[in-house]
Design a protein around this motif. Structure first.
Motif, PDB file in Angstrom:
ATOM      1  N   ILE A  63       4.493  -3.633  -9.974  1.00  0.00           N
ATOM      2  CA  ILE A  63       3.947  -3.996 -11.292  1.00  0.00           C
ATOM      3  C   ILE A  63       2.538  -3.424 -11.450  1.00  0.00           C
ATOM      4  O   ILE A  63       2.173  -2.905 -12.510  1.00  0.00           O
ATOM      5  CB  ILE A  63       3.953  -5.530 -11.466  1.00  0.00           C
ATOM      6  CG1 ILE A  63       5.403  -6.023 -11.534  1.00  0.00           C
ATOM      7  CG2 ILE A  63       3.166  -5.939 -12.705  1.00  0.00           C
ATOM      8  CD1 ILE A  63       5.561  -7.530 -11.400  1.00  0.00           C
ATOM      9  N   LEU A 116      10.025  -8.935 -17.986  1.00  0.00           N
ATOM     10  CA  LEU A 116      10.528  -9.012 -16.604  1.00  0.00           C
ATOM     11  C   LEU A 116      10.986 -10.426 -16.241  1.00  0.00           C
ATOM     12  O   LEU A 116      11.897 -10.600 -15.444  1.00  0.00           O
ATOM     13  CB  LEU A 116       9.466  -8.561 -15.600  1.00  0.00           C
ATOM     14  CG  LEU A 116       9.472  -7.094 -15.194  1.00  0.00           C
ATOM     15  CD1 LEU A 116       8.405  -6.849 -14.135  1.00  0.00           C
ATOM     16  CD2 LEU A 116      10.831  -6.636 -14.658  1.00  0.00           C
ATOM     17  N   ASN A 122      -1.015   0.659 -13.818  1.00  0.00           N
ATOM     18  CA  ASN A 122      -1.987   1.726 -13.567  1.00  0.00           C
ATOM     19  C   ASN A 122      -1.638   3.004 -14.320  1.00  0.00           C
ATOM     20  O   ASN A 122      -2.526   3.787 -14.669  1.00  0.00           O
ATOM     21  CB  ASN A 122      -2.074   1.994 -12.063  1.00  0.00           C
ATOM     22  CG  ASN A 122      -3.363   2.694 -11.672  1.00  0.00           C
ATOM     23  OD1 ASN A 122      -4.446   2.279 -12.103  1.00  0.00           O
ATOM     24  ND2 ASN A 122      -3.266   3.748 -10.882  1.00  0.00           N
ATOM     25  N   LEU A 123      -0.342   3.220 -14.563  1.00  0.00           N
ATOM     26  CA  LEU A 123       0.067   4.386 -15.358  1.00  0.00           C
ATOM     27  C   LEU A 123      -0.563   4.348 -16.749  1.00  0.00           C
ATOM     28  O   LEU A 123      -0.822   5.385 -17.351  1.00  0.00           O
ATOM     29  CB  LEU A 123       1.596   4.401 -15.524  1.00  0.00           C
ATOM     30  CG  LEU A 123       2.412   4.824 -14.302  1.00  0.00           C
ATOM     31  CD1 LEU A 123       3.871   4.443 -14.500  1.00  0.00           C
ATOM     32  CD2 LEU A 123       2.275   6.320 -14.061  1.00  0.00           C
ATOM     33  N   LEU A 124      -0.805   3.149 -17.267  1.00  0.00           N
ATOM     34  CA  LEU A 124      -1.383   3.019 -18.607  1.00  0.00           C
ATOM     35  C   LEU A 124      -2.887   2.801 -18.567  1.00  0.00           C
ATOM     36  O   LEU A 124      -3.572   3.046 -19.556  1.00  0.00           O
ATOM     37  CB  LEU A 124      -0.732   1.853 -19.364  1.00  0.00           C
ATOM     38  CG  LEU A 124       0.615   2.158 -20.022  1.00  0.00           C
ATOM     39  CD1 LEU A 124       1.745   2.217 -18.999  1.00  0.00           C
ATOM     40  CD2 LEU A 124       0.938   1.132 -21.093  1.00  0.00           C
ATOM     41  N   GLY A 157       1.378  -0.749 -10.051  1.00  0.00           N
ATOM     42  CA  GLY A 157       1.533   0.691 -10.261  1.00  0.00           C
ATOM     43  C   GLY A 157       1.955   1.005 -11.684  1.00  0.00           C
ATOM     44  O   GLY A 157       1.468   1.958 -12.303  1.00  0.00           O
ATOM     45  N   THR A 158       2.866   0.189 -12.210  1.00  0.00           N
ATOM     46  CA  THR A 158       3.290   0.343 -13.606  1.00  0.00           C
ATOM     47  C   THR A 158       2.081   0.255 -14.539  1.00  0.00           C
ATOM     48  O   THR A 158       1.867   1.107 -15.408  1.00  0.00           O
ATOM     49  CB  THR A 158       4.293  -0.778 -13.977  1.00  0.00           C
ATOM     50  OG1 THR A 158       5.408  -0.722 -13.081  1.00  0.00           O
ATOM     51  CG2 THR A 158       4.769  -0.626 -15.408  1.00  0.00           C
ATOM     52  N   GLY A 186      -5.117   4.310 -16.641  1.00  0.00           N
ATOM     53  CA  GLY A 186      -5.857   5.554 -16.531  1.00  0.00           C
ATOM     54  C   GLY A 186      -7.150   5.363 -15.776  1.00  0.00           C
ATOM     55  O   GLY A 186      -7.488   4.271 -15.312  1.00  0.00           O
ATOM     56  N   ILE A 215      12.033  -3.568 -20.677  1.00  0.00           N
ATOM     57  CA  ILE A 215      10.703  -4.184 -20.664  1.00  0.00           C
ATOM     58  C   ILE A 215       9.745  -3.341 -21.497  1.00  0.00           C
ATOM     59  O   ILE A 215       9.985  -2.149 -21.743  1.00  0.00           O
ATOM     60  CB  ILE A 215      10.135  -4.362 -19.232  1.00  0.00           C
ATOM     61  CG1 ILE A 215       9.854  -3.011 -18.565  1.00  0.00           C
ATOM     62  CG2 ILE A 215      11.082  -5.189 -18.367  1.00  0.00           C
ATOM     63  CD1 ILE A 215       9.087  -3.133 -17.249  1.00  0.00           C
ATOM     64  N   HIS A 216       8.694  -3.998 -21.946  1.00  0.00           N
ATOM     65  CA  HIS A 216       7.633  -3.315 -22.694  1.00  0.00           C
ATOM     66  C   HIS A 216       6.347  -3.415 -21.890  1.00  0.00           C
ATOM     67  O   HIS A 216       6.060  -4.460 -21.311  1.00  0.00           O
ATOM     68  CB  HIS A 216       7.433  -3.974 -24.054  1.00  0.00           C
ATOM     69  CG  HIS A 216       8.672  -4.004 -24.869  1.00  0.00           C
ATOM     70  ND1 HIS A 216       9.158  -2.907 -25.526  1.00  0.00           N
ATOM     71  CD2 HIS A 216       9.557  -5.000 -25.099  1.00  0.00           C
ATOM     72  CE1 HIS A 216      10.282  -3.216 -26.141  1.00  0.00           C
ATOM     73  NE2 HIS A 216      10.554  -4.483 -25.888  1.00  0.00           N
ATOM     74  N   VAL A 217       5.616  -2.334 -21.868  1.00  0.00           N
ATOM     75  CA  VAL A 217       4.345  -2.303 -21.143  1.00  0.00           C
ATOM     76  C   VAL A 217       3.300  -1.758 -22.105  1.00  0.00           C
ATOM     77  O   VAL A 217       3.493  -0.681 -22.680  1.00  0.00           O
ATOM     78  CB  VAL A 217       4.445  -1.391 -19.903  1.00  0.00           C
ATOM     79  CG1 VAL A 217       3.163  -1.472 -19.078  1.00  0.00           C
ATOM     80  CG2 VAL A 217       5.660  -1.735 -19.050  1.00  0.00           C
ATOM     81  N   PHE A 218       2.202  -2.492 -22.310  1.00  0.00           N
ATOM     82  CA  PHE A 218       1.212  -2.025 -23.294  1.00  0.00           C
ATOM     83  C   PHE A 218      -0.202  -2.424 -22.901  1.00  0.00           C
ATOM     84  O   PHE A 218      -0.428  -3.426 -22.218  1.00  0.00           O
ATOM     85  CB  PHE A 218       1.542  -2.546 -24.701  1.00  0.00           C
ATOM     86  CG  PHE A 218       1.758  -4.029 -24.778  1.00  0.00           C
ATOM     87  CD1 PHE A 218       3.008  -4.572 -24.491  1.00  0.00           C
ATOM     88  CD2 PHE A 218       0.730  -4.893 -25.135  1.00  0.00           C
ATOM     89  CE1 PHE A 218       3.221  -5.946 -24.562  1.00  0.00           C
ATOM     90  CE2 PHE A 218       0.930  -6.261 -25.206  1.00  0.00           C
ATOM     91  CZ  PHE A 218       2.185  -6.791 -24.920  1.00  0.00           C
ATOM     92  N   THR A 219      -1.131  -1.605 -23.327  1.00  0.00           N
ATOM     93  CA  THR A 219      -2.545  -1.870 -23.051  1.00  0.00           C
ATOM     94  C   THR A 219      -3.088  -2.904 -24.038  1.00  0.00           C
ATOM     95  O   THR A 219      -2.641  -2.983 -25.180  1.00  0.00           O
ATOM     96  CB  THR A 219      -3.376  -0.586 -23.198  1.00  0.00           C
ATOM     97  OG1 THR A 219      -3.076   0.011 -24.465  1.00  0.00           O
ATOM     98  CG2 THR A 219      -3.053   0.411 -22.102  1.00  0.00           C
TER      99      THR A 219
END
Lengths: 252, 252
Positions: free
Chosen positions: A198, A221, A203-205, A200-201, A207, A3-7
């Motif tokens: 999800i 996902l 929230n890691l980005l 929490g994931t 900040g 998966i990719h997670v990005f702001t």
């Protein structure tokens, strides 16, 4: 699986009436099954849920609790107004909001808002998620999910984590009933709180602080569902041993 | 900001003595600052922490608790042996392990193991994480972090989430003290439990059951640190209102 997670970068400071869906779609190309995770703070701002202490009159209970915390009684009154039950009065002010969310001080936030003002949580976060989700789908023609997040402390452990307070087109709890383990035995552990994982994931980005980014997209996902209600993630009264413990504490 | 999260596929069923570090490095190209997230189940298996009920003799307290749960007294004895305190005896069996982790039934698992056998949590997960982390670094020449996970229920909410029980080269709680918000005010919320958020992220891809994958890599967060101790994530006695509530409940 990958998966990719990005702001979503460049989200401006929001004001009442701003269209969050348009702001996101102007800045990012959306794909089918994207999960768009949005911090509740900007929802509250766009919905105009900013208020001032000087507009609140504190009652007797608020004055009593405030004295034990060194808090402004009007602030405590604002917390009480948003709560169906106070679970702990002191040394933390832990409440259950009218929406079923158990959190410190009803989630009222003094950060990231002009001085003298406070921000509320959205009162019906599923509704907020649905409104934004439908607008994003109309803009883009894609089928997506939305999760609205807050940050929350936990029992027994230090630190806050991102958690889900509102959902659109995603079941917050995934049920593994009927699945078998590696050895063919039925699984005893059957429910996974995917909406909180999800959140929490994201929230890691996201900040905290002035480098913060309130919108994060999770791609890959593929768990979009029809339906989905945040209330499914709140434990029923009958099952809640910890609440029972806290109530018994308040009687000691 | 963008991160990638992916499973390490093709991990075989593990037995005592298997070298998890080599198994991972043979299957995936590791990069600097990767966070390698490993389910505690496979650590316990590689460490040989599998045991049988028939080797346990239940004491009086175990027999008493077991009767109220319809559990095998020997199973309850195994839970008691791994616990420094029983926080709730019934309707859930909630304990604090010798390592400080509060969980149901001391994390002993009957899933994903041969019938008649049980799996323990690793007794010192930071040590397990460090051993695997150092071996991966020696294999690859890269500087990485490791998080060992379990799944855990939560107060007030349904469903389990992935959580961290052991860390290598990552501080489990990130401190935002001294950071300012968007309006230049000092942040009131100052701690983020990043190790648990990362564990939850990985758990979204690990899944449960026979499609499960016990190793997930997070790439792009770049938060490797010197030091890091899982005990920093456990709330001190003094600060723990919920524990106090549960103890007062047990006296009612």
């Amino acid at each position: 699986m990958k998966i990719h997670v990005f702001t979503v970068d460049g989200i401006p400071l929001l004001k009442k009436g701003n269209d969050i869906a348009s702001i996101i779609c102007e800045r990012e190309s959306i794909e089918d099954n994207d999960i768009i995770v949005i911090a509740s703070t900007i929802i509250a701002k766009a919905e105009g849920r900013v208020f001032r202490l000087e507009d609140i009159v504190a009652g007797e209970r608020a004055i009593d609790i405030a004295a034990r915390h060194d808090l402004d009684p009007r602030f405590v009154q604002a917390v009480l107004d948003r709560s169906r039950e106070v679970l702990v009065e002191h040394p933390i002010l832990l409440v259950e909001t009218h929406n079923g969310h158990v959190c410190i001080k009803a989630g009222i936030d003094e950060s990231n808002v002009e001085k003298g003002y406070l921000i509320d949580l959205p009162p019906d976060p599923d509704l907020s998620a649905r409104q934004i989700g439908k607008r994003i789908e109309a803009h883009t023609g894609k089928n997506i999910s939305v999760i609205i997040t807050d940050t929350n402390g936990r029992a027994f452990k230090n630190g806050q984590t991102g958690i889900a307070i509102g959902v659109y087109k995603i079941h917050p709890v995934k049920n593994w009933i009927g699945k078998k383990d590696l050895f063919g035995n039925m699984l005893a552990i059957t429910e996974e709180a995917i909406a909180d994982e999800i959140a929490g994931t994201a929230n890691l980005l996201m900040g905290e602080g002035d480098g913060g980014c309130p919108v994060v997209i999770i791609r890959g996902l593929n768990i979009r569902s029809e339906g989905g209600d945040i209330k499914d993630i709140y434990r029923s009264e009958r099952q809640d041993v910890i609440k029972k413990g806290l109530r018994s504490l308040s009687k000691v």
